[in-house]
Enzyme design. Structure first.
Site, PDB file in Angstrom:
ATOM      1  N   ASN A   1      -8.011  44.755  61.606  1.00 36.00           N
ATOM      2  CA  ASN A   1      -7.990  44.312  59.722  1.00 36.00           C
ATOM      3  C   ASN A   1      -7.524  42.582  60.345  1.00 36.00           C
ATOM      4  OD1 ASN A   1      -5.695  43.994  61.940  1.00 36.00           O
ATOM      5  ND2 ASN A   1      -4.049  44.600  60.386  1.00 36.00           N
TER       6      ASN A   1
ATOM      7  N   PRO B   1       1.179  53.527  70.535  1.00 38.86           N
ATOM      8  CA  PRO B   1       0.690  54.074  71.419  1.00 38.86           C
ATOM      9  C   PRO B   1       0.013  53.763  72.153  1.00 38.86           C
ATOM     10  CG  PRO B   1       0.627  55.972  69.373  1.00 38.86           C
ATOM     11  CD  PRO B   1       0.705  54.401  68.662  1.00 38.86           C
TER      12      PRO B   1
ATOM     13  N   GLU C   1       2.659  42.756  68.690  1.00 41.89           N
ATOM     14  CA  GLU C   1       2.923  42.752  67.384  1.00 41.89           C
ATOM     15  C   GLU C   1       2.380  44.607  67.136  1.00 41.89           C
ATOM     16  OE1 GLU C   1       3.955  40.943  65.327  1.00 41.89           O
ATOM     17  OE2 GLU C   1       4.463  38.768  66.465  1.00 41.89           O
TER      18      GLU C   1
ATOM     19  N   CYS D   1      -0.156  45.257  58.498  1.00 39.52           N
ATOM     20  CA  CYS D   1       1.227  46.196  59.653  1.00 39.52           C
ATOM     21  C   CYS D   1       2.510  45.405  59.311  1.00 39.52           C
ATOM     22  CB  CYS D   1       0.931  45.485  61.227  1.00 39.52           C
ATOM     23  SG  CYS D   1       1.467  44.029  61.245  1.00 39.52           S
TER      24      CYS D   1
ATOM     25  N   GLU E   1       3.132  54.967  59.414  1.00 36.43           N
ATOM     26  CA  GLU E   1       2.195  54.438  58.697  1.00 36.43           C
ATOM     27  C   GLU E   1       1.018  55.406  58.703  1.00 36.43           C
ATOM     28  OE1 GLU E   1       0.805  51.676  62.229  1.00 36.43           O
ATOM     29  OE2 GLU E   1       1.296  49.918  60.506  1.00 36.43           O
TER      30      GLU E   1
ATOM     31  N   GLU F   1       4.740  35.179  66.979  1.00 41.60           N
ATOM     32  CA  GLU F   1       3.884  34.622  66.675  1.00 41.60           C
ATOM     33  C   GLU F   1       3.870  33.640  65.600  1.00 41.60           C
ATOM     34  OE1 GLU F   1       0.325  37.838  66.347  1.00 41.60           O
ATOM     35  OE2 GLU F   1      -0.095  37.394  68.103  1.00 41.60           O
TER      36      GLU F   1
END
Ligand SMILES: NC(=O)C1=CN([C@@H]2O[C@H](COP(=O)(O)OP(=O)(O)OC[C@H]3O[C@@H](n4cnc5c(N)ncnc54)[C@H](O)[C@@H]3O)[C@@H](O)[C@H]2O)C=CC1
Ligand SMILES: C[N+](C)(C)CCCC(=O)O
Length: 524
Positions: A188, A266, A285, A319, A421, A498
Site C-alpha cells: 500500500n 498472520p 507493523e 493499516c 480489518e 518506526e
C-alpha cells in the site's frame, strides 16, 4: 541535476512522465498495456541486476491496478540471490558501521535532495504500481524526503551515556548498529515503507536487504538508485524481489540481525517465529481496526474531514485507518448526512488524473475480498448509506479494480465488518451515548494501532487519549505522520516503533563498558 543512475529509472518511467502532460489520453494510449518498466528490479552492490533465478515459474507479471495491464515482469530472487544480497550487505557493514555520523548525515541529506528533485517521477511510478491517486503519491514522496532529512539529523545524535560508579570508576554505553537488517514491505505504501525502514537503519550504521511486496516491486529499486547517486556505498542498500518464500529466506538468514516487517497479522506471526528461531530483533507493523470517537461538541466539518482522512486515503488500504467511527447520538444523523455528502463528492477514476480523489484497489483479489465484507454486512443487516459497488469509472480503465467509497450504518459491534480489518474504502458509523461506553467499545478489539477523538473539550480529549489502547492517538485530526512522532501498534497491531528518536533504539544495540580506575579487589 540528475546523474546516470537516476536517469536509468527516468528512462524506464518515460511513458509514465508523459502521462502527466495535458496530452494525457494519447500518452495513455501509448503507455497503457505496454511493459513500461523494463530495467531489472533487483538492486545489488549499487546497481540494478538480473537475478540468477532463471526458473520460468519464478517470473511474475506486475499488473497495473488502474487498468489491469502488464507493467513489467519480475523474476523472483532465488535462495542464492537472497544470500548474495545479505553477503553484500554484510561486507558493506564493516566500513559503514564505523563511518562518522556526519558522513552518514551528508549522504542522507543528498539522498533527500535527489528525491526532492524527482518527486513527480517517483510519484508517477508509485501510481502505476499501487493505483493510488497521483496527488497522494506526491504527498507520500514529499513525506519521504522529510523522513530522510530527519534521519540525516539523527545520524549525528547517536550517543551513549557516561555513568559515574564512584571511587573514580565509571562506565559508559556505546550505541552500536545491529548489522544487516532484513526489511519486508507491503503493497500500500511501497516507497514510503522502503524509506521508513531503510533510512533509520542506515543512519544508525546498519546495512539493509529490502524485499518489497510482489505486487509493488517498482519503486524500491528506484530507492536504491537514489541512494547510490547520493553516494551511499555499494551494498548498504540492496533489493531482492519475490513472494513470501523469499521473505522467509531473508528472515531466517543467519547473517540478518533484525527483521523489520509491515503486513498482515498472520504473516507477521510467521516472521516473528522465524526471528525467534534465530534470536533476532524484530519490528512488526501490522493491521488495525481503529476507532474514531466524535463528540457532539466537536467542530463538525473538521470531524467529517478527519473521517475522510481516516478512511479513504489509498482507497482505504491503510493499516491505521479509523474504520469504526463512533458518533455521539445528538449529532449522529447530521454527521452521517454530511459524511455521505462528502463521500459522494469523491471522484473515483484514473489515478493519473489530477482531479481523481480515489483510485484503484491493488488487485482483483483484494477487490473481491472487500466486496465480500460489504456482502456480509448486508446479510447481517447493516445499511449501505452510500457506495460499496464495483464499477469501471471509464472504459479506458476496463481491466482495473474500482469500488465506490462506502459508508455503512446500522452496524452492530459484533458484525464481521465491525471486527475484522477490511483494508478497503469502507467505514462503519455507530452512535454512542456515554464516554465510558464508547471507550469500552473502542478498546474491544485485538488490534491497537491508532485511534482518534474529535471534541472541543480538551480535558476530555486527553483523558481519552490516555485510555485508548493504541500506539497513535489523533486529537482533532487523523492519519498524519510527522517524522518526529513514533508510529507503531499496541496489542496485535505490532511490536516496536518506526520514526522519531526511537529509531535510534530500534536500530542500535547497547554495549556497556566498565572502567576500573583502581586495583582489582578480589576475595578469591
Ligand atoms: N497492516 C498493514 O500494514 C498491511 C496489511 N495488509 C493486510 O494483509 C492482507 C494480505 O496482504 P499481503 O500483501 O498478502 O500481506 P502479507 O502480510 O501476506 O505480506 C506482506 C509482506 O510479507 C511478505 N511475506 C509473505 N509471507 C512471508 C513469510 N512467511 N515470511 C516473510 N515474508 C513474507 C510478502 O511477500 C509481503 O512482502 C491484506 O488484505 C490486508 O488486510 C496488507 C498490507 C499492509
Ligand atoms: C504510515 N502509513 C500508515 C501511511 C503506512 C503504514 C503501513 C500500512 O498502512 O500498511
Amino acid at each position: 541535476m540528475l546523474g546516470g543512475r537516476v536517469c536509468a529509472f527516468l528512462k524506464a518511467a518515460r511513458c509514465a512522465r508523459l502521462a502527466l502532460g495535458w496530452n494525457q489520453w494519447q500518452a495513455r494510449y501509448i503507455c497503457r498495456g505496454t511493459s513500461a518498466f523494463t530495467s531489472p528490479m533487483h538492486y545489488l552492490d549499487g546497481e540494478r541486476i538480473e537475478p540468477t533465478n532463471t526458473d520460468a515459474g519464478g517470473h511474475f507479471p506486475i499488473l497495473e491496478p488502474a487498468t489491469g495491464h502488464k507493467l513489467c515482469i519480475v523474476q523472483e530472487s532465488s535462495v542464492q540471490d537472497v544470500h548474495t544480497a545479505v553477503v553484500s550487505a554484510k561486507s558493506a557493514f564493516a566500513s559503514w558501521s564505523t563511518a562518522p555520523g556526519a558522513e552518514r548525515a551528508q549522504i542522507l541529506y543528498k539522498t533527500a535532495q535527489i528525491m526532492r528533485e524527482n518527486i513527480e517521477a517517483i510519484a508517477v511510478a508509485e501510481v502505476h504500481d499501487t493505483g493510488k491517486p497521483l496527488w497522494e503519491a506526491k504527498f507520500d514522496v514529499e513525506g519521504c524526503v522529510d523522513t530522510i532529512e530527519y534521519c540525516a539529523g539523527l545520524a549525528r545524535m547517536i550517543a551513549g551515556q557516561h555513568i559515574d560508579l564512584g571511587r573514580g570508576n565509571f562506565g559508559y554505553t556505546r550505541r552500536e548498529p545491529l548489522g544487516v537488517v532484513g526489511a519486508i514491505g507491503a503493497w500500500n505504501y511501497p516507497f514510503q515503507m522502503a524509506v521508513w525502514k531503510s533510512a533509520p537503519a542506515i543512519c544508525c550504521g546498519n546495512t539493509v536487504v529490502y524485499k518489497p511486496s510482489p505486487l509493488t516491486p517498482i519503486t524500491t529499486a528506484i530507492m536504491g538508485e537514489v541512494y547510490t547517486e547520493a553516494g551511499l556505498p555499494n551494498g548498504v542498500f540492496n533489493v531482492i524481489q519475490g513472494s513470501g518464500a523469499v521473505g522467509q529466506y531473508l528472515a531466517t538468514h543467519p547473517d540478518v540481525a533484525k527483521v523489520t516487517f509491515t503486513g498482515s497479522v498472520p504473516t507477521g506471526t510467521k516472521v516473528m517465529a522465524a526471528c525467534a528461531q534465530g534470536i533476532k530483533y524484530v519490528l512488526l507493523e501490522l493491521g488495525g481496526k481503529s476507532p474514531l470517537v466524535i463528540f457532539a461538541d466537536c467542530q463538525l466539518d473538521n470531524a467529517v474531514k478527519g473521517t475522510m482522512l481516516a478512511n479513504f486515503l489509498t482507497q482505504g488500504q491503510v493499516c491505521s485507518n479509523g474504520t469504526r467511527v463512533y458518533v455521539e447520538r445528538p449529532i449522529y444523523e447530521t454527521f452521517v448526512d454530511k459524511l455521505v455528502e462528502r463521500v459522494r463528492a469523491m471522484k473515483l477514476g484514473d489515478p493519473m488524473s489530477e482531479d481523481t480523489t480515489m483510485g484503484a484497489i491493488i488487485s482483483g483479489e483484494q477487490a473481491d475480498r472487500i466486496m465480500s465484507f460489504i456482502e456480509s454486512a448486508k446479510e447481517e443487516g447493516a445499511t449501505i448509506a452510500t457506495g460499496g459497488e464495483r464499477v469501471i469509472p471509464d472504459p479506458a480503465l476496463a481491466g482495473g479494480h474500482y469500488i465506490t467509497p462506502c459508508v455503512l450504518t446500522d452496524v452492530n459491534d459484533d458484525m464481521r465488518v465491525a471486527r475484522e480489518e477490511i483494508f478497503g474504502p469502507v467505514v462503519c458509523v455507530f452512535p454512542f451515548d456515554t464516554e465510558s461506553e464508547v471507550i469500552e467499545r473502542a478498546n474491544d478489539t485485538e488490534y491497537g494501532l491508532a485511534g482518534g477523538v474529535f471534541t472541543r473539550d480538551l480535558t476530555r480529549a486527553h483523558r481519552i487519549a490516555a485510555k485508548l489502547q493504541a500506539g497513535s492517538v489523533y486529537i482533532n485530526n487523523y492519519n498524519v505522520y510527522p517524522s518526529e512522532l513514533p508510529f507503531g501498534g499496541y496489542k496485535k497491531s505490532g511490536i516496536g516503533r518506526e520514526n522519531g528518536i526511537l529509531n535510534i533504539d530500534a536500530f542500535t544495540q547497547v554495549k556497556s563498558v566498565y572502567m576500573e580506575m583502581g586495583d582489582v579487589d578480589s576475595p578469591i
